[in-house]
Design a protein around this motif. Structure first.
Motif, PDB file in Angstrom:
ATOM      1  N   ALA A 226       0.798  -1.067  -0.263  1.00 46.75           N
ATOM      2  CA  ALA A 226       0.056  -0.156  -0.124  1.00 46.75           C
ATOM      3  C   ALA A 226       0.923   0.638   0.366  1.00 46.75           C
ATOM      4  O   ALA A 226       1.053   2.432  -0.547  1.00 46.75           O
ATOM      5  N   ASN A 227       2.119   1.481   0.518  1.00 48.32           N
ATOM      6  CA  ASN A 227       2.949   2.785   0.461  1.00 48.32           C
ATOM      7  C   ASN A 227       3.265   2.178  -0.555  1.00 48.32           C
ATOM      8  O   ASN A 227       4.006   3.601  -0.777  1.00 48.32           O
ATOM      9  N   LEU A 229       2.242   1.434  -3.562  1.00 46.19           N
ATOM     10  CA  LEU A 229       1.391   2.439  -4.082  1.00 46.19           C
ATOM     11  C   LEU A 229       1.285   4.007  -3.864  1.00 46.19           C
ATOM     12  O   LEU A 229       0.975   5.014  -4.467  1.00 46.19           O
ATOM     13  N   ARG A 230       1.412   4.540  -2.304  1.00 49.36           N
ATOM     14  CA  ARG A 230       0.729   5.339  -2.450  1.00 49.36           C
ATOM     15  C   ARG A 230       2.065   6.114  -2.743  1.00 49.36           C
ATOM     16  O   ARG A 230       1.805   7.300  -3.179  1.00 49.36           O
ATOM     17  N   LEU A 231       3.761   5.975  -2.999  1.00 47.08           N
ATOM     18  CA  LEU A 231       4.400   6.904  -2.768  1.00 47.08           C
ATOM     19  C   LEU A 231       4.429   7.131  -4.568  1.00 47.08           C
ATOM     20  O   LEU A 231       5.511   7.771  -5.006  1.00 47.08           O
ATOM     21  N   CYS A 232       3.193   6.254  -5.703  1.00 42.84           N
ATOM     22  CA  CYS A 232       3.548   6.111  -6.598  1.00 42.84           C
ATOM     23  C   CYS A 232       2.681   7.908  -6.641  1.00 42.84           C
ATOM     24  O   CYS A 232       2.987   8.327  -7.719  1.00 42.84           O
ATOM     25  N   ARG A 233       2.037   7.639  -6.230  1.00 43.44           N
ATOM     26  CA  ARG A 233       0.975   8.489  -6.556  1.00 43.44           C
ATOM     27  C   ARG A 233       1.066   9.610  -5.616  1.00 43.44           C
ATOM     28  O   ARG A 233       0.897  10.856  -6.619  1.00 43.44           O
ATOM     29  N   ASP A 234       2.499  10.084  -5.065  1.00 45.44           N
ATOM     30  CA  ASP A 234       2.411  11.377  -4.554  1.00 45.44           C
ATOM     31  C   ASP A 234       3.674  11.945  -5.175  1.00 45.44           C
ATOM     32  O   ASP A 234       4.103  12.889  -5.069  1.00 45.44           O
ATOM     33  N   TYR A 296      10.882   5.204  -0.338  1.00 40.95           N
ATOM     34  CA  TYR A 296      10.045   4.123   0.276  1.00 40.95           C
ATOM     35  C   TYR A 296      11.215   3.791   1.951  1.00 40.95           C
ATOM     36  O   TYR A 296      10.887   3.947   3.237  1.00 40.95           O
TER      37      TYR A 296
END
Length: 308
Positions: A226-227, A229-234, A296
């Motif tokens: 999940a993190n 994917l979150r880093l990709c979005r951010d 990450y």
């Protein structure tokens, strides 16, 4: 192996928390009537200790308590009390960094070895094992080999793969098959043959700069996953949760796996197919994997929760 590490002699003298009592490693035992031993009846979390804190602790506790509720098990402690017990164990061992913790909760002791939860006669068993353990750098540099096994991830109406339960026999069988094939980890498919996840990590591919992972229905709700994917979005890295096949994997530009223990680890080959051309420095991680790995690591240290 995905979880390969260098032995640390300090681990011989660690204190382990067994139902709140701190005991030496050789005396850390549970009853043969314990639900976890008899049936694999329980839930668990792996935690990473960084700079005196625990990375993404709230997310780990969310998953632990959700899993306990799903199997109708009372942990017997509030989130705050359980977190305090973990930190007490770390403090007793003087541990502040480079530590991996296995937090295990089972339904407790039974009056007879039978599956019905109603024959449980005591509170939940809570064990906390902290060890000095970091991922082997050689593995992270050279990358992993994966082998696609015939053992499938089960559908939610069978054994829901979102449960981080003690019962991991399907993953163990997948791991054995991959090891017999000479691979480090098993790649597992869903019931329809789409790529799901690995036996102990989550699976990602990179194609034309875009990060793909499975739709998540047949895998654990991974916190590192999940993190990422979150880093990709951010960070404006295109990412998709979708169904895809082995054909997409074999022709990928990069492949990597994720997990609490090692973070991001590159994959060098899948089913004997080499992934991309190895770079001149020998590091199998591709540019997208390297960038996400650095992002990450920074995020994990930034979001480590320290004792109250």
């Amino acid at each position: 192996m995905t979880h390969e590490y260098a032995d640390d002699p300090r681990n011989a003298d660690i204190l382990i928390s067994v139902n709140g009592a701190l005991v030496p490693r050789e005396k850390a035992v549970v009853s043969v009537f314990d639900s976890g031993f008899v049936l694999g009846d329980g839930v668990w979390e792996g935690l990473r200790v960084l700079d005196g804190g625990i990375a993404f602790l709230d997310a780990h506790l969310d998953r632990l308590y959700e899993g306990a509720k799903a199997i109708d098990m009372d942990i017997g402690l509030s989130r705050e009390a359980l977190a305090a017990r973990v930190f007490d164990c770390l403090d007793a061992n003087g541990m502040v960094d480079g530590v991996h913790v296995r937090l295990m909760v089972t339904r407790g002791v039974k009056k007879t070895p039978y599956q019905d939860p109603r024959v449980t006669i005591g509170p939940a068993t809570i064990v906390i094992i902290p060890e000095y353990k970091t991922a082997a750098e050689a593995v992270k540099k050279q990358g992993l080999s994966l082998f696609t096994v015939h053992i499938r991830r089960t559908a939610p109406d069978m054994q829901d793969q979102k449960l981080n339960s003690h019962s991991k026999l399907n993953c163990i069988l997948a791991c054995i098959q991959a090891a017999k094939a000479g691979a480090d980890e098993a790649l597992m498919l869903d019931p329809d043959g789409a790529v799901a996840t690995c036996n102990s990590t989550h699976f990602f591919i990179v194609r034309d700069g875009e990060v793909w992972t499975s739709d998540g229905l047949y895998c654990l709700g991974g916190i590192t996953r999940a993190n990422v994917l979150r880093l990709c979005r951010d960070n404006a890295i295109p990412a998709r949760e979708k169904r895809f096949s082995l054909v997409d994997v074999y022709s990928a530009d990069e492949v990597f796996v994720t997990g609490t223990f090692a973070g991001l680890t590159p994959v060098r080959e899948v089913d004997g197919r080499m992934i991309a051309t190895p770079p001149s420095d020998g590091n199998r991680a591709g540019p997208v994997t390297r960038r996400l790995d650095e992002l990450y690591k920074a995020l994990a240290r930034r979001e480590s929760v320290r004792p109250a």
